[in-house]
Design a protein around this motif. Sequence first.
Motif, PDB file in Angstrom:
ATOM      1  N   SER A 168       0.909  -0.910  -0.074  1.00 28.54           N
ATOM      2  CA  SER A 168       0.023   0.283  -0.342  1.00 28.54           C
ATOM      3  C   SER A 168       0.619   1.238  -0.220  1.00 28.54           C
ATOM      4  O   SER A 168       2.365   0.599  -0.120  1.00 28.54           O
ATOM      5  CB  SER A 168      -0.663  -0.272   1.053  1.00 28.54           C
ATOM      6  OG  SER A 168       0.048   0.580   2.363  1.00 28.54           O
ATOM      7  N   SER A 169       0.035   2.219  -0.049  1.00 29.60           N
ATOM      8  CA  SER A 169       1.366   4.008  -0.514  1.00 29.60           C
ATOM      9  C   SER A 169       1.886   3.399   0.908  1.00 29.60           C
ATOM     10  O   SER A 169       2.583   4.501   1.050  1.00 29.60           O
ATOM     11  CB  SER A 169       0.244   4.604  -0.263  1.00 29.60           C
ATOM     12  OG  SER A 169      -0.526   4.402  -1.392  1.00 29.60           O
ATOM     13  N   GLU A 170       1.177   3.724   2.510  1.00 29.85           N
ATOM     14  CA  GLU A 170       2.100   3.379   3.165  1.00 29.85           C
ATOM     15  C   GLU A 170       2.602   1.910   3.515  1.00 29.85           C
ATOM     16  O   GLU A 170       2.856   1.648   4.964  1.00 29.85           O
ATOM     17  CB  GLU A 170       1.059   3.700   4.355  1.00 29.85           C
ATOM     18  CG  GLU A 170       0.510   4.946   4.175  1.00 29.85           C
ATOM     19  CD  GLU A 170      -0.314   5.872   5.361  1.00 29.85           C
ATOM     20  OE1 GLU A 170      -0.791   6.824   5.946  1.00 29.85           O
ATOM     21  OE2 GLU A 170      -1.011   4.507   6.088  1.00 29.85           O
ATOM     22  N   ARG A 214       1.734  -0.858   3.720  1.00 32.12           N
ATOM     23  CA  ARG A 214       1.642  -2.577   4.255  1.00 32.12           C
ATOM     24  C   ARG A 214       1.133  -3.639   3.128  1.00 32.12           C
ATOM     25  O   ARG A 214       1.169  -3.165   1.689  1.00 32.12           O
ATOM     26  CB  ARG A 214      -0.354  -2.088   4.849  1.00 32.12           C
ATOM     27  CG  ARG A 214      -0.011  -1.273   6.392  1.00 32.12           C
ATOM     28  CD  ARG A 214      -0.845  -0.819   6.680  1.00 32.12           C
ATOM     29  NE  ARG A 214      -1.570  -0.135   8.085  1.00 32.12           N
ATOM     30  CZ  ARG A 214      -0.906   0.946   8.093  1.00 32.12           C
ATOM     31  NH1 ARG A 214      -1.080   1.827   7.226  1.00 32.12           N
ATOM     32  NH2 ARG A 214      -1.145   1.679   9.390  1.00 32.12           N
ATOM     33  N   ASN A 246      -7.958  -2.606   0.990  1.00 32.30           N
ATOM     34  CA  ASN A 246      -7.156  -0.451   1.396  1.00 32.30           C
ATOM     35  C   ASN A 246      -6.961  -1.510   2.621  1.00 32.30           C
ATOM     36  O   ASN A 246      -7.353  -0.246   3.415  1.00 32.30           O
ATOM     37  CB  ASN A 246      -8.484  -0.379   1.641  1.00 32.30           C
ATOM     38  CG  ASN A 246      -7.671   1.879   1.272  1.00 32.30           C
ATOM     39  OD1 ASN A 246      -6.381   1.813   1.744  1.00 32.30           O
ATOM     40  ND2 ASN A 246      -9.346   2.947   1.436  1.00 32.30           N
ATOM     41  N   ASP A 254      -4.477   0.657   4.473  1.00 37.57           N
ATOM     42  CA  ASP A 254      -3.889   2.209   4.817  1.00 37.57           C
ATOM     43  C   ASP A 254      -5.763   2.597   5.804  1.00 37.57           C
ATOM     44  O   ASP A 254      -5.667   3.546   6.360  1.00 37.57           O
ATOM     45  CB  ASP A 254      -3.531   2.959   4.011  1.00 37.57           C
ATOM     46  CG  ASP A 254      -1.868   2.504   3.746  1.00 37.57           C
ATOM     47  OD1 ASP A 254      -1.972   1.906   3.861  1.00 37.57           O
ATOM     48  OD2 ASP A 254      -1.726   2.779   3.068  1.00 37.57           O
ATOM     49  N   GLU A 263      -6.969   0.988   8.691  1.00 38.56           N
ATOM     50  CA  GLU A 263      -6.365   1.213  10.389  1.00 38.56           C
ATOM     51  C   GLU A 263      -6.707   3.001  10.449  1.00 38.56           C
ATOM     52  O   GLU A 263      -6.731   3.045  11.782  1.00 38.56           O
ATOM     53  CB  GLU A 263      -4.583   1.099   9.502  1.00 38.56           C
ATOM     54  CG  GLU A 263      -4.314  -0.218   9.777  1.00 38.56           C
ATOM     55  CD  GLU A 263      -4.512  -0.877  11.304  1.00 38.56           C
ATOM     56  OE1 GLU A 263      -4.410  -0.322  11.915  1.00 38.56           O
ATOM     57  OE2 GLU A 263      -5.436  -2.113  11.247  1.00 38.56           O
ATOM     58  N   TYR A 264      -6.303   3.986   9.337  1.00 38.55           N
ATOM     59  CA  TYR A 264      -6.749   4.838   9.304  1.00 38.55           C
ATOM     60  C   TYR A 264      -8.148   5.005   9.885  1.00 38.55           C
ATOM     61  O   TYR A 264      -8.429   6.183  11.278  1.00 38.55           O
ATOM     62  CB  TYR A 264      -6.254   6.047   8.551  1.00 38.55           C
ATOM     63  CG  TYR A 264      -6.394   7.334   9.022  1.00 38.55           C
ATOM     64  CD1 TYR A 264      -5.546   8.264   9.461  1.00 38.55           C
ATOM     65  CD2 TYR A 264      -7.929   8.326   8.305  1.00 38.55           C
ATOM     66  CE1 TYR A 264      -5.791   9.511   8.852  1.00 38.55           C
ATOM     67  CE2 TYR A 264      -7.993   9.614   8.358  1.00 38.55           C
ATOM     68  CZ  TYR A 264      -6.850  10.156   8.539  1.00 38.55           C
ATOM     69  OH  TYR A 264      -6.775  11.373   9.836  1.00 38.55           O
ATOM     70  N   SER A 294      -8.039   5.236   0.021  1.00 35.45           N
ATOM     71  CA  SER A 294      -6.835   5.126   0.946  1.00 35.45           C
ATOM     72  C   SER A 294      -6.151   6.246   0.814  1.00 35.45           C
ATOM     73  O   SER A 294      -6.440   7.419   1.751  1.00 35.45           O
ATOM     74  CB  SER A 294      -6.025   4.854  -0.551  1.00 35.45           C
ATOM     75  OG  SER A 294      -5.728   5.794  -1.513  1.00 35.45           O
ATOM     76  N   ARG A 295      -4.355   6.014   1.289  1.00 34.94           N
ATOM     77  CA  ARG A 295      -3.905   7.155   2.323  1.00 34.94           C
ATOM     78  C   ARG A 295      -2.874   7.597   1.968  1.00 34.94           C
ATOM     79  O   ARG A 295      -1.681   8.070   2.539  1.00 34.94           O
ATOM     80  CB  ARG A 295      -3.971   6.837   3.383  1.00 34.94           C
ATOM     81  CG  ARG A 295      -4.980   6.399   3.839  1.00 34.94           C
ATOM     82  CD  ARG A 295      -5.389   7.363   4.736  1.00 34.94           C
ATOM     83  NE  ARG A 295      -4.408   8.623   5.838  1.00 34.94           N
ATOM     84  CZ  ARG A 295      -5.321  10.338   5.557  1.00 34.94           C
ATOM     85  NH1 ARG A 295      -5.852  10.889   5.605  1.00 34.94           N
ATOM     86  NH2 ARG A 295      -4.475  10.353   6.038  1.00 34.94           N
ATOM     87  N   SER A 296      -2.949   8.218   0.569  1.00 38.68           N
ATOM     88  CA  SER A 296      -1.927   8.273  -0.664  1.00 38.68           C
ATOM     89  C   SER A 296      -1.392   9.407  -0.422  1.00 38.68           C
ATOM     90  O   SER A 296      -2.366  10.500  -0.553  1.00 38.68           O
ATOM     91  CB  SER A 296      -2.310   7.238  -1.764  1.00 38.68           C
ATOM     92  OG  SER A 296      -2.859   8.249  -2.341  1.00 38.68           O
TER      93      SER A 296
END
Length: 336
Positions: A41-43, A45, A110, A112, A115-116, A127-129
Amino acid sequence: SDKGHPLTWSRFHRYKDIQEYLDYLGSSMPDLVKIITIGKSSENRPLKVAHISSGKKKDPPAIWIDGGVHGREWIAPSTALFILKQLTENYNTNKGVVDGIDWYIMPVANPDGYEYSHSTDRLWRKSRSKNPSKRYDDYRSDDYNYYDEGRQARFFWGDDPENCQGVDLNRNWDFHWKEVGASNNPCKPTFAGDRPFSEPETRAMSDFIMDHSEQMKAYLTLHSYSQMLLLPWGYTKQNPKDYDDLMYLGRKAIESLTRMYGTPYKIGTSPSLLYPTSGSSDDWAKGRAGIKYSYTLELRDKGTFGFLLPATQIVPTGRETFAAVKTIAKHVMNSD
Ligand code: PAY
Ligand code: ZN
């Protein structure tokens, strides 16, 4: 715990627990389950898919199921995991559909955003990009709305800057991308991204699905809420040419679902039941990957709790949805 994994079916778990459960299945049933990391993922994961294959049938058809494309829709990952449990830990009860099908299950598409929605904003969808960072600085120093080289408005005064990260992973797929029902504005929940497949999550999923597209006979994506079975297309009010087949099997699937606890479901396309959408995964799966039976399931409920569905509904939602999935699986096995 003495079960060898932390998962319960009485609360919604964090991604760490979910990964431990996947790894537990892979290591305790190595002949049946393989855990594949299809990307990050972006973060950073890991994006994980469980591949269930008993090897009893030669060249079986495959079914893909994903959940958790949207962070706040917690019942979707739990339902994907419940289905995974039935196919593996309850193999003996479900032998028929396990032996006849290769299953690919991605419980949290997804991680990220998921979790957010646990840590910071319960109603987070995207998502969190950090795609808009540069332009976001401009936005803060600018006295006016920020325009992307004069072409289209990107940010608007009044948007909460907290919301300007991330992309709607159900608007980012490369099929009629951003034509309708999707936003240019990174601060909106339906931001489509700067270009199709701008996101590592949608790229990893689509590459993997494309690599297995000949084998895949059904694509199922779990969302919430509304109690609907949606079929393509989202981007147009026209129906696909095999609309009757999709309606026939979709109706059978929701009959099985409703038989369990009486949960009513509607069936139809997104523009007819909800609103038009484009760049969604179900449209792409059908239109680009050529997977005939492509459905979005909008799970419980109809809005009483909405995204905040109580954890006491994890098991009943799992059971009724698995009934629908088995009906789809049996059809795919027999029409092969
Ligand atoms: O493929 O047309 C589709 C899916 C439509 C879903 C979407 O907007 O992506 C529907 C919504 C969702 O599950 O995200 C419905 C929920 C209640 C919402 O957020 O509007
Ligand atoms: Zn959703």
